[in-house]
Design an enzyme around this catalytic site. Structure first.
Site, short mmCIF file in Angstrom:
data_model
loop_
_atom_site.label_atom_id
_atom_site.label_comp_id
_atom_site.label_asym_id
_atom_site.label_seq_id
_atom_site.Cartn_x
_atom_site.Cartn_y
_atom_site.Cartn_z
N HIS A 177 40.81 43.78 43.52
CA HIS A 177 40.52 44.11 42.11
C HIS A 177 40.08 45.58 42.07
O HIS A 177 40.81 46.44 42.53
CB HIS A 177 39.46 43.11 41.61
CG HIS A 177 39.16 43.14 40.15
ND1 HIS A 177 39.98 43.72 39.21
CD2 HIS A 177 38.11 42.61 39.43
CE1 HIS A 177 39.45 43.57 38.00
NE2 HIS A 177 38.32 42.91 38.11
N HIS B 168 50.52 43.75 40.27
CA HIS B 168 49.56 43.33 39.25
C HIS B 168 49.92 41.94 38.78
O HIS B 168 51.10 41.61 38.67
CB HIS B 168 49.57 44.31 38.06
CG HIS B 168 48.36 44.18 37.21
ND1 HIS B 168 48.28 43.28 36.18
CD2 HIS B 168 47.16 44.81 37.27
CE1 HIS B 168 47.09 43.37 35.63
NE2 HIS B 168 46.39 44.28 36.27
N ASP C 59 44.83 51.72 39.97
CA ASP C 59 44.05 52.21 41.10
C ASP C 59 44.83 53.16 42.01
O ASP C 59 44.24 53.79 42.88
CB ASP C 59 43.53 51.02 41.93
CG ASP C 59 42.51 50.22 41.15
OD1 ASP C 59 41.66 50.84 40.51
OD2 ASP C 59 42.58 48.98 41.17
N1 ACO Z 1 52.13 45.08 48.76
C1 ACO Z 1 53.08 44.27 49.28
N2 ACO Z 1 53.44 43.08 48.76
C2 ACO Z 1 52.78 42.68 47.66
C3 ACO Z 1 51.79 43.47 47.04
C4 ACO Z 1 51.46 44.70 47.64
N3 ACO Z 1 50.51 45.49 47.09
N4 ACO Z 1 51.32 42.82 45.96
C5 ACO Z 1 51.99 41.67 45.87
N5 ACO Z 1 52.90 41.58 46.89
C6 ACO Z 1 53.86 40.49 47.12
C7 ACO Z 1 53.16 39.22 47.58
O1 ACO Z 1 53.06 39.20 48.99
C8 ACO Z 1 54.10 38.16 47.03
O2 ACO Z 1 55.23 38.13 47.85
P1 ACO Z 1 56.07 36.73 48.05
O3 ACO Z 1 56.58 36.39 46.69
O4 ACO Z 1 57.12 37.06 49.05
O5 ACO Z 1 55.06 35.74 48.55
C9 ACO Z 1 54.53 38.74 45.68
O6 ACO Z 1 54.44 40.18 45.85
C10 ACO Z 1 53.69 38.30 44.50
O7 ACO Z 1 52.34 38.67 44.77
P2 ACO Z 1 51.08 37.76 44.48
O8 ACO Z 1 50.06 38.03 45.54
O9 ACO Z 1 51.49 36.35 44.28
O10 ACO Z 1 50.62 38.33 43.10
P3 ACO Z 1 49.21 38.12 42.40
O11 ACO Z 1 49.45 38.24 40.95
O12 ACO Z 1 48.55 36.87 42.89
O13 ACO Z 1 48.32 39.36 42.93
C11 ACO Z 1 47.45 41.55 43.17
C12 ACO Z 1 48.19 40.56 42.25
C13 ACO Z 1 46.15 40.92 43.65
C14 ACO Z 1 47.11 42.78 42.34
C15 ACO Z 1 48.37 41.94 44.35
O14 ACO Z 1 49.54 42.56 43.86
C16 ACO Z 1 47.66 42.84 45.35
O15 ACO Z 1 46.95 42.35 46.22
N6 ACO Z 1 47.83 44.19 45.24
C17 ACO Z 1 47.16 45.11 46.11
C18 ACO Z 1 45.70 45.29 45.69
C19 ACO Z 1 45.56 46.07 44.40
O16 ACO Z 1 46.15 47.12 44.21
N7 ACO Z 1 44.72 45.54 43.51
C20 ACO Z 1 44.41 46.19 42.23
C21 ACO Z 1 45.00 45.40 41.09
S1 ACO Z 1 44.70 46.20 39.55
C22 ACO Z 1 43.08 45.87 39.22
O17 ACO Z 1 42.54 44.86 39.56
C23 ACO Z 1 42.36 46.86 38.53
#
Ligand code: ACO
Length: 433
Positions: A268, A310, A367
């Protein structure tokens, strides 16, 4: 909100069918209203991470994740960043309308009057190790405010609201700046009536008796814009935490403190710190953007591209678009050179061309660029998430107040799908292997 004009039918095998009402919100989106589901059918829903669950009605923030739209109280984020400062946007979120000149001045005056920190609270800082993570200090200090200002326990929204809200918005900024001074082992710089909200923050952080400090107007503009970009984002993790704590009727400070803790995590608000750490590590170990993308795609590797992806946005995060422009403006100012910026831009390009990121609709989120701007302003990496918290505060407060006024709200208490053992008998200690 339109209710009960449409229905969906739930047909259970061998049982009767059920008509379940559909709600249409003010933007035309539809929601299945399952409030009576368990009572009528004996069923509950299973939705880890609340991916498909609307937990409340809200008029504060609107997001269209497919088209990259973000609005606060109906105003587009680009317009708010262009035409307003943070104080006006805080007022908008909390009170529902943009202030006029007189209201704006009154709010700024209240922010000034509420900006000092209780003398006894100041002594708390000395008990924290200087290397403590500033988010731990911020969370503890914000809940401590309820001990020092207990009259906020029972806010009458009509009478005390401006007072309570400005107190919190103003003091969290002071606490953040004092945390930084403590980390550096330097005396606190008190807020001053001479400065605006953002000028005051920069002055409390960077004013020094041993060198001249002039508040940079570009940094004031950047800070205003960044705080506006962070100010609300409907039912995200930290806001949901605030609402959940509010639902037990805990006070505003306790609820906000929970929001700060939820924000801290790297998935987050903690992602802004994690992005810079990821970029720094890549530069130090000579990883290329292509190698970083390959690592993020490898499912055996927990590595993720921080600042990408996201839950709601399936296109470019509109906040990231504004932050990217601001980043280029701030970093080109005064000849500031940051090798991390080139790597970040290259990473964005490589990820954009990659089918893994395209298929999953993973784009830079807010971010990704904000840490680079905070860095250029001299804010240390481990304080980036505190900056996010200062920005998000009006949003948390607005949601807390909205929860209090919502006649449909109940204490938050999800159900579970139990997959533990059936009933077992307890063996005496001597019989257990
Ligand atoms: N890098 C690589 N792969 C990713 C990333 C990433 N940053 N984010 C998501 N994916 C992949 C997942 O592994 C998943 O792959 P799959 O379908 O093969 O299993 C797919 O994309 C979907 O991702 P989920 O984790 O299911 O998406 P969710 O909505 O649950 O999570 C989140 C969203 C937490 C933001 C995620 O994208 C993440 O961890 N990003 C990195 C951390 C980040 O930047 N957080 C800030 C978010 S903005 C905020 O809170 C202000």
């Amino acid at each position: 909100m339109e209710m009960n004009k449409e229905f969906v039918t739930l047909a259970l095998p061998g049982e009767k069918t059920y008509e379940i009402p559909v709600i249409t919100d003010s933007m035309g989106d539809k929601f299945i209203d399952i409030r009576a589901l368990r009572k009528d059918t004996g069923l509950i829903t299973y939705d880890p991470g609340f991916v498909n669950t609307g937990s409340c009605t809200s008029s504060i923030c609107y997001i269209n994740g497919e088209e990259g739209v973000l609005r606060y109280r109906g105003y587009d984020i680009e317009d708010l960043v262009k035409y307003c400062d943070f104080v006006e946007v805080a007022y908008l979120l909390v009170k529902g309308e943009l202030p006029n000149n007189i209201e704006r001045k009154r709010y700024a005056d209240l922010l000034n009057e509420e900006s000092l920190l209780h003398y006894d609270m100041q002594s708390f800082f000395r008990r924290y190790p200087p290397e403590a993570h500033p988010m731990s200090v911020l969370a503890a200090m914000s809940v401590s405010l309820s001990a020092f200002y207990p009259e906020m326990d029972d806010i009458d929204p009509e009478l005390q609201i401006d007072f309570a809200v400005t107190r919190l918005i103003s003091k969290i900024r002071t606490i953040t700046a004092f945390t930084y001074r403590h980390m550096k082992g330097e005396d606190f710089v008190n807020p001053s009536y001479k400065y605006s909200y953002c000028e005051n923050f920069l002055n409390m952080m960077f004013n020094s008796p041993v060198r001249e400090y002039k508040i940079d107007p570009l940094h004031v503009k950047a800070l205003n814009q960044l705080l506006i970009l962070h100010a609300d984002h409907e039912q995200n993790c930290s806001t949901t935490a605030v609402r959940l704590i509010a639902s037990s009727e805990a006070n505003l400070y306790a609820s906000v403190s929970a929001g700060i803790c939820a924000l801290w995590g790297p998935k987050h608000g903690g992602a802004n710190q994690a992005v810079i750490e990821m970029l720094k590590h890549a530069l130090e170990t000579h990883q290329s953007a292509k190698e970083m993308v390959e690592m993020a795609k490898d499912k055996r590797n927990p590595y993720l591209l921080m600042g990408f992806g996201h839950r709601v946005y399936k296109t470019f995060d509109p906040r990231a678009k504004i932050a990217k422009q601001l980043c280029q403006e701030v970093l080109s100012h005064n000849g500031f050179v940051d090798p991390l910026l080139n790597l970040a831009m290259e990473l964005e390009e490589v990820a954009k061309q990659d089918s893994y990121f395209q298929d999953r609709m993973l784009y830079p989120n807010i971010d990704f660029y904000t840490g680079l701007i905070f860095r250029a302003m001299g804010i240390p990496t481990n304080m980036f998430t505190c900056m996010f918290a200062i920005g998000r505060l009006p949003g948390w407060i607005a949601h807390w107040l909205e929860w209090k006024q919502d006649p449909y709200q109940k204490i938050g208490r999800p159900r579970q799908v139990y997959d533990g053992p059936q009933l077992r008998s307890v063996k005496p200690l001597s019989d257990r292997s």
